[in-house]
Write an enzyme that holds these catalytic residues in place. Sequence first.
Site: not given
Length: 315
Positions: A120, A215, A285
């Site tokens: 992230s 992502e 995630h």
Amino acid sequence: MNHAGHEHGPDCDCGHQHAALSGIYLISPSGAIRDAAALALARERLASIGFKSAVDRTALAVHERFAGTDKQRLAAIQRSLKQKHPIVMATRGGYGLSRLLPYIDWRAVADSGKLFIGQSDFTAFNLALLAQTGAYSYAGPTAIFDFGNKKMDDLTADLFAESMRGELEVLSFESPDSDPVDARGILWGGNLAMVCSLIGTPYMPDISGGILFLEDVAEHPFRVERMLTQLWHAGILARQQAIVLGRFTDYRLAPHDNGYDFPSVLAWLRAHVKVPVITGLPYGHVKVKATLPIGRKVGIATEDGMAYLLIREHA
């Protein structure tokens, strides 16, 4: 559901990774930890798969939304370079690393020989390290999300452990609608929003012939497409050997989307960017998460509805 298979053997080129790599130093370079008990649970889970751990002294600090002030979080990164454990893992993502990038001694990070891992917001660290030094690091689990939740995913834990010990050679996953590809290149990427945030900065790797994986979470498909468009306009997508898409999760469609969803984004991407697109990478995630080496040369191939990411290639 996509499944990540893995194969390993005794002859892999493991570099400085080996079975003795079992110590993890936990830092919080981004968002504040909301639940200290989750960190304690993560340490228990890591111990259960063979990784003892130590926690940086400011890992639980709080300043606004951050895990301490910028100065505190920078100091934690510095301490991580000097402590004994070979692996440095982010406790969580969030936001905050972008503020620190100009003040990190990237050469010292690379020269430390530590294996840094996170996801992230940690994408900023992964890519800046690669851009500034050419050193590799890992996109993969974080302590809280993957090891401090109610249930630890066994496959995620296995893939992490095998990657850290240099045992993972091939990651296979279901990819029924992928384009045909058989290519080699530097693996790079991570969170799409973080990748785009680095365009035009000294922290964006300049990679041609790479394998770009992406992502994101809580981004509507039109925002995903807009970010992909930015990478396209910047000439980045066309220079890659392959674009590998992980999970894009937790978004909500509106009535006026009129059927516009992620398949529409994929159709647009394929129509405008003449680079093979591979879907289904177990990364994002999500509970089942691969551990991926950012900055290392890998291979990617598809066949009969499956994709194969060659993590370690024999010399």
